[in-house]
Design a protein around this motif. Sequence first.
Motif, PDB file in Angstrom:
ATOM      1  N   GLY A 190      42.702  56.875  39.429  1.00  0.00           N
ATOM      2  CA  GLY A 190      43.507  56.728  40.632  1.00  0.00           C
ATOM      3  C   GLY A 190      43.001  55.671  41.597  1.00  0.00           C
ATOM      4  N   LYS A 191      41.849  55.095  41.326  1.00  0.00           N
ATOM      5  CA  LYS A 191      41.271  54.058  42.190  1.00  0.00           C
ATOM      6  C   LYS A 191      41.510  52.683  41.575  1.00  0.00           C
ATOM      7  N   ALA A 192      41.390  51.659  42.416  1.00  0.00           N
ATOM      8  CA  ALA A 192      41.605  50.289  41.960  1.00  0.00           C
ATOM      9  C   ALA A 192      40.755  49.341  42.782  1.00  0.00           C
ATOM     10  N   PHE A 193      40.628  48.129  42.290  1.00  0.00           N
ATOM     11  CA  PHE A 193      40.008  47.051  43.064  1.00  0.00           C
ATOM     12  C   PHE A 193      40.865  45.811  42.875  1.00  0.00           C
ATOM     13  N   GLU A 194      40.722  44.880  43.789  1.00  0.00           N
ATOM     14  CA  GLU A 194      41.445  43.622  43.689  1.00  0.00           C
ATOM     15  C   GLU A 194      40.497  42.535  43.243  1.00  0.00           C
ATOM     16  N   LEU A 195      40.837  41.895  42.145  1.00  0.00           N
ATOM     17  CA  LEU A 195      40.071  40.784  41.616  1.00  0.00           C
ATOM     18  C   LEU A 195      40.650  39.496  42.212  1.00  0.00           C
ATOM     19  N   ILE A 196      39.790  38.607  42.676  1.00  0.00           N
ATOM     20  CA  ILE A 196      40.206  37.299  43.173  1.00  0.00           C
ATOM     21  C   ILE A 196      39.511  36.257  42.314  1.00  0.00           C
ATOM     22  N   ASN A 197      40.305  35.345  41.736  1.00  0.00           N
ATOM     23  CA  ASN A 197      39.750  34.369  40.799  1.00  0.00           C
ATOM     24  C   ASN A 197      40.348  32.995  41.062  1.00  0.00           C
ATOM     25  N   ASP A 198      39.736  31.956  40.505  1.00  0.00           N
ATOM     26  CA  ASP A 198      40.224  30.596  40.700  1.00  0.00           C
ATOM     27  C   ASP A 198      41.138  30.124  39.573  1.00  0.00           C
ATOM     28  N   HIS A 199      41.427  30.993  38.618  1.00  0.00           N
ATOM     29  CA  HIS A 199      42.365  30.701  37.539  1.00  0.00           C
ATOM     30  C   HIS A 199      42.982  32.014  37.065  1.00  0.00           C
ATOM     31  N   ASP A 200      44.034  31.915  36.295  1.00  0.00           N
ATOM     32  CA  ASP A 200      44.718  33.109  35.796  1.00  0.00           C
ATOM     33  C   ASP A 200      43.770  33.882  34.871  1.00  0.00           C
ATOM     34  N   PRO A 201      43.462  35.139  35.205  1.00  0.00           N
ATOM     35  CA  PRO A 201      42.528  35.916  34.381  1.00  0.00           C
ATOM     36  C   PRO A 201      43.202  36.645  33.213  1.00  0.00           C
ATOM     37  N   LYS A 202      44.345  36.176  32.762  1.00  0.00           N
ATOM     38  CA  LYS A 202      45.099  36.852  31.697  1.00  0.00           C
ATOM     39  C   LYS A 202      44.261  37.167  30.453  1.00  0.00           C
ATOM     40  N   PRO A 203      43.356  36.273  29.979  1.00  0.00           N
ATOM     41  CA  PRO A 203      42.531  36.654  28.823  1.00  0.00           C
ATOM     42  C   PRO A 203      41.712  37.925  29.074  1.00  0.00           C
ATOM     43  N   LEU A 204      41.315  38.139  30.315  1.00  0.00           N
ATOM     44  CA  LEU A 204      40.581  39.355  30.671  1.00  0.00           C
ATOM     45  C   LEU A 204      41.449  40.592  30.445  1.00  0.00           C
ATOM     46  N   TYR A 205      42.735  40.477  30.736  1.00  0.00           N
ATOM     47  CA  TYR A 205      43.660  41.592  30.504  1.00  0.00           C
ATOM     48  C   TYR A 205      43.578  42.057  29.046  1.00  0.00           C
ATOM     49  N   TYR A 206      43.619  41.104  28.127  1.00  0.00           N
ATOM     50  CA  TYR A 206      43.574  41.461  26.700  1.00  0.00           C
ATOM     51  C   TYR A 206      42.238  42.082  26.304  1.00  0.00           C
ATOM     52  N   GLN A 207      41.158  41.603  26.893  1.00  0.00           N
ATOM     53  CA  GLN A 207      39.846  42.202  26.620  1.00  0.00           C
ATOM     54  C   GLN A 207      39.781  43.634  27.151  1.00  0.00           C
ATOM     55  N   LEU A 208      40.299  43.842  28.349  1.00  0.00           N
ATOM     56  CA  LEU A 208      40.304  45.200  28.911  1.00  0.00           C
ATOM     57  C   LEU A 208      41.184  46.132  28.086  1.00  0.00           C
ATOM     58  N   GLU A 209      42.323  45.635  27.648  1.00  0.00           N
ATOM     59  CA  GLU A 209      43.222  46.460  26.840  1.00  0.00           C
ATOM     60  C   GLU A 209      42.571  46.853  25.521  1.00  0.00           C
ATOM     61  N   ALA A 210      41.763  45.973  24.953  1.00  0.00           N
ATOM     62  CA  ALA A 210      41.061  46.303  23.715  1.00  0.00           C
ATOM     63  C   ALA A 210      39.970  47.352  23.959  1.00  0.00           C
ATOM     64  N   TYR A 255      49.633  41.722  39.247  1.00  0.00           N
ATOM     65  CA  TYR A 255      49.404  40.466  39.961  1.00  0.00           C
ATOM     66  C   TYR A 255      49.856  40.612  41.408  1.00  0.00           C
ATOM     67  N   ARG A 256      49.021  40.165  42.347  1.00  0.00           N
ATOM     68  CA  ARG A 256      49.345  40.139  43.774  1.00  0.00           C
ATOM     69  C   ARG A 256      49.586  38.696  44.241  1.00  0.00           C
ATOM     70  N   GLU A 257      48.948  37.739  43.561  1.00  0.00           N
ATOM     71  CA  GLU A 257      49.123  36.316  43.853  1.00  0.00           C
ATOM     72  C   GLU A 257      48.833  35.563  42.567  1.00  0.00           C
ATOM     73  N   GLN A 258      49.635  34.528  42.281  1.00  0.00           N
ATOM     74  CA  GLN A 258      49.466  33.787  41.033  1.00  0.00           C
ATOM     75  C   GLN A 258      49.341  32.294  41.295  1.00  0.00           C
ATOM     76  N   GLY A 259      48.238  31.904  41.930  1.00  0.00           N
ATOM     77  CA  GLY A 259      47.883  30.515  42.124  1.00  0.00           C
ATOM     78  C   GLY A 259      48.709  29.808  43.182  1.00  0.00           C
ATOM     79  N   PRO A 260      48.513  28.518  43.339  1.00  0.00           N
ATOM     80  CA  PRO A 260      47.605  27.690  42.543  1.00  0.00           C
ATOM     81  C   PRO A 260      46.160  27.729  43.024  1.00  0.00           C
ATOM     82  N   GLU A 261      45.936  28.161  44.268  1.00  0.00           N
ATOM     83  CA  GLU A 261      44.566  28.189  44.804  1.00  0.00           C
ATOM     84  C   GLU A 261      43.781  29.416  44.342  1.00  0.00           C
ATOM     85  N   ALA A 262      44.446  30.550  44.293  1.00  0.00           N
ATOM     86  CA  ALA A 262      43.768  31.796  43.927  1.00  0.00           C
ATOM     87  C   ALA A 262      44.726  32.700  43.156  1.00  0.00           C
TER      88      ALA A 262
END
Length: 81
Positions: A32-52, A62-69
């Motif tokens: 039931g808890k969450a955190f917000e990740l802030i990155n300088d590029h799309d972390p989509k590959p991380l999604y697949y690693q977490l799903e595995a 997604y809360r924001e999708q670039g181009p800065e963050a």
Amino acid sequence: MTDTTEAVDLRSLVPAQRHAKIFQLVHALEPGKAFELINDHDPKPLYYQLEAEYPGQFSWTYREQGPEAWRVEIGKIEQAA
């Protein structure tokens, strides 16, 4: 709905440390808890690693999708306890 407890800005970490930090945070999340990740590029590959590693146990919004963050809320699904 998850309860976002903190924002984690990965932009200050060297790339080699980023995924390890995220896996540490996901592993420690209470259902039931969450955190917000802030990155300088799309972390989509991380999604697949977490799903595995945690199939069907986390949310990814997604809360924001670039181009800065990119901001993604990652949460642990309550029934995954």
